[in-house]
Design an enzyme around this catalytic site. Structure first.
Site, PDB file in Angstrom:
ATOM      1  N   GLY A  12     -41.512 -11.725  -1.122  1.00 32.57           N
ATOM      2  CA  GLY A  12     -40.337 -12.026  -0.305  1.00 32.57           C
ATOM      3  C   GLY A  12     -39.761 -10.805   0.379  1.00 32.57           C
ATOM      4  O   GLY A  12     -38.545 -10.686   0.538  1.00 32.57           O
ATOM      5  N   SER A  14     -40.058  -9.668   3.499  1.00 31.07           N
ATOM      6  CA  SER A  14     -39.980  -9.645   4.957  1.00 31.07           C
ATOM      7  C   SER A  14     -38.558  -9.503   5.482  1.00 31.07           C
ATOM      8  O   SER A  14     -38.354  -9.295   6.674  1.00 31.07           O
ATOM      9  CB  SER A  14     -40.622 -10.907   5.547  1.00 31.07           C
ATOM     10  OG  SER A  14     -39.992 -12.073   5.065  1.00 31.07           O
ATOM     11  N   GLY A  16     -34.002  -9.023   4.052  1.00 34.33           N
ATOM     12  CA  GLY A  16     -32.997  -9.010   2.989  1.00 34.33           C
ATOM     13  C   GLY A  16     -33.193  -7.928   1.957  1.00 34.33           C
ATOM     14  O   GLY A  16     -33.570  -6.793   2.257  1.00 34.33           O
ATOM     15  N   ASP A  69     -48.002 -17.098  -0.077  1.00 33.26           N
ATOM     16  CA  ASP A  69     -47.170 -18.155  -0.643  1.00 33.26           C
ATOM     17  C   ASP A  69     -47.261 -18.019  -2.157  1.00 33.26           C
ATOM     18  O   ASP A  69     -48.330 -18.253  -2.738  1.00 33.26           O
ATOM     19  CB  ASP A  69     -47.679 -19.521  -0.185  1.00 33.26           C
ATOM     20  CG  ASP A  69     -46.803 -20.681  -0.668  1.00 33.26           C
ATOM     21  OD1 ASP A  69     -46.007 -20.472  -1.608  1.00 33.26           O
ATOM     22  OD2 ASP A  69     -46.927 -21.784  -0.117  1.00 33.26           O
ATOM     23  N   TYR A 163     -30.501 -25.312  -9.729  1.00 34.34           N
ATOM     24  CA  TYR A 163     -30.718 -23.928  -9.294  1.00 34.34           C
ATOM     25  C   TYR A 163     -30.522 -22.963 -10.453  1.00 34.34           C
ATOM     26  O   TYR A 163     -31.325 -22.040 -10.653  1.00 34.34           O
ATOM     27  CB  TYR A 163     -29.755 -23.586  -8.161  1.00 34.34           C
ATOM     28  CG  TYR A 163     -29.816 -22.134  -7.725  1.00 34.34           C
ATOM     29  CD1 TYR A 163     -30.941 -21.624  -7.086  1.00 34.34           C
ATOM     30  CD2 TYR A 163     -28.745 -21.264  -7.962  1.00 34.34           C
ATOM     31  CE1 TYR A 163     -31.008 -20.297  -6.687  1.00 34.34           C
ATOM     32  CE2 TYR A 163     -28.804 -19.931  -7.558  1.00 34.34           C
ATOM     33  CZ  TYR A 163     -29.931 -19.453  -6.937  1.00 34.34           C
ATOM     34  OH  TYR A 163     -29.988 -18.128  -6.548  1.00 34.34           O
ATOM     35  N   LYS A 167     -33.183 -20.019 -11.954  1.00 35.94           N
ATOM     36  CA  LYS A 167     -32.886 -18.580 -11.975  1.00 35.94           C
ATOM     37  C   LYS A 167     -32.811 -18.061 -13.406  1.00 35.94           C
ATOM     38  O   LYS A 167     -33.284 -16.952 -13.701  1.00 35.94           O
ATOM     39  CB  LYS A 167     -31.584 -18.289 -11.231  1.00 35.94           C
ATOM     40  CG  LYS A 167     -31.634 -18.569  -9.742  1.00 35.94           C
ATOM     41  CD  LYS A 167     -32.768 -17.831  -9.022  1.00 35.94           C
ATOM     42  CE  LYS A 167     -32.516 -16.333  -8.897  1.00 35.94           C
ATOM     43  NZ  LYS A 167     -33.530 -15.670  -8.036  1.00 35.94           N
TER      44      LYS A 167
END
Length: 274
Positions: A12, A14, A16, A69, A163, A167
């Site tokens: 992840g 790419s 932030g 992915d 969620y 987490k």
């Protein structure tokens, strides 16, 4: 203490927080594997594996952009092999990829839960398992999961239990892998922000209204860096808050991380007590 020559595999990455961690490590001359789905910039979120690769190289690091992915177990194993073959090592795995939907059980489409579980929880297992043979060869291996402290206060379950479960699953894997991988010398930790972080994803979902109450992603990058330069499992098995580790390492000026000069009180992130 430096990450020079270390290979850091970031999911992840790419945009932030993942991107920010990549750039921080690149400043040391690290090898960065930018593993994410985005090969073209998102119209609203921006960023791709290729734009970040260019930024990494401009910052002084070496870059390998891999479309990935994290739900695909075979693709993950292949990406790890490609990274190892390209750089000759994998020293650090950062499980940063994430999916979020703040919805209760009644309203949540089970397919959305599947997505969150696969990207948040299952991918930590899959990526860590695939990286393990290479991490065992490293002199100072680390796994860092972007997941919260475990807080069983019902308020964290009332409105978005699905969620929360996914987490917390990441954080429980941190605790388990720390014990399981101890004989391999692998440090395993989690990192979570105390406050909301000003990212394109936050802007996309809530607009910029929260930004005066947010911090920049650089606080997470600096916190991650402090974890990753620790040696010999001196720091392991912890569910760490960003400002906590920075204070432990002597950083007193946290105002530098505010997104903008504002008198507004910072907004505390999910799973963190006021």
């Amino acid at each position: 203490m430096s990450l020079k020559g270390k290979t850091v595999f970031i999911t992840g990455a790419s945009r932030g927080i993942g991107r920010e961690i990549a750039l921080r490590a690149a400043c040391d001359g690290a090898n960065i594997v930018i593993a994410a789905k985005s090969t073209e910039a998102h119209p609203k979120l921006g960023g791709s594996i290729y734009t970040v690769a260019k930024e990494v190289e401009a910052a002084g690091g070496q870059a390998l952009a891999l479309q990935l992915d994290v739900r695909d177990q075979e693709a993950v194993a292949l990406a790890m092999k490609q990274a190892f073959d390209h750089f000759g090592s994998i020293d650090i795995l950062i499980n940063n990829a994430g999916a979020i939907k703040l919805s209760g059980v009644e309203a949540l489409d089970p397919k959305r839960f599947d997505l969150m579980y696969q990207i948040n929880t299952r991918a930590v297992l899959v990526c860590s398992q695939a990286a393990l043979p290479y991490l065992k060869q490293s002199k100072n291996p680390h796994i860092l999961n972007l997941s919260p402290p475990l807080n069983l206060d019902p308020k964290w379950f009332t409105s978005y239990a699905p969620y929360t479960i996914t987490k917390y699953g990441m954080s429980m894997l941190t605790i388990g892998m720390n014990q399981e991988f101890a004989n391999y010398g692998i440090s395993v930790n989690s990192l979570w922000p105390r406050t909301i972080i000003a990212t394109a994803a936050v802007e996309f979902s809530a607009g910029k209204a929260l930004f005066p109450r947010s911090r920049k992603p650089s606080i997470m990058a600096d916190a991650a860096y402090q974890i990753l330069i620790s040696e010999n499992r001196a720091l392991t098995g912890r569910l760490i808050i960003d400002e906590q580790i920075l204070k432990e390492r002597g950083e007193t000026n946290l105002d530098q991380y505010r997104y903008e000069n504002s008198d507004e009180e910072l907004m505390v992130d999910l799973f963190v007590e006021e």
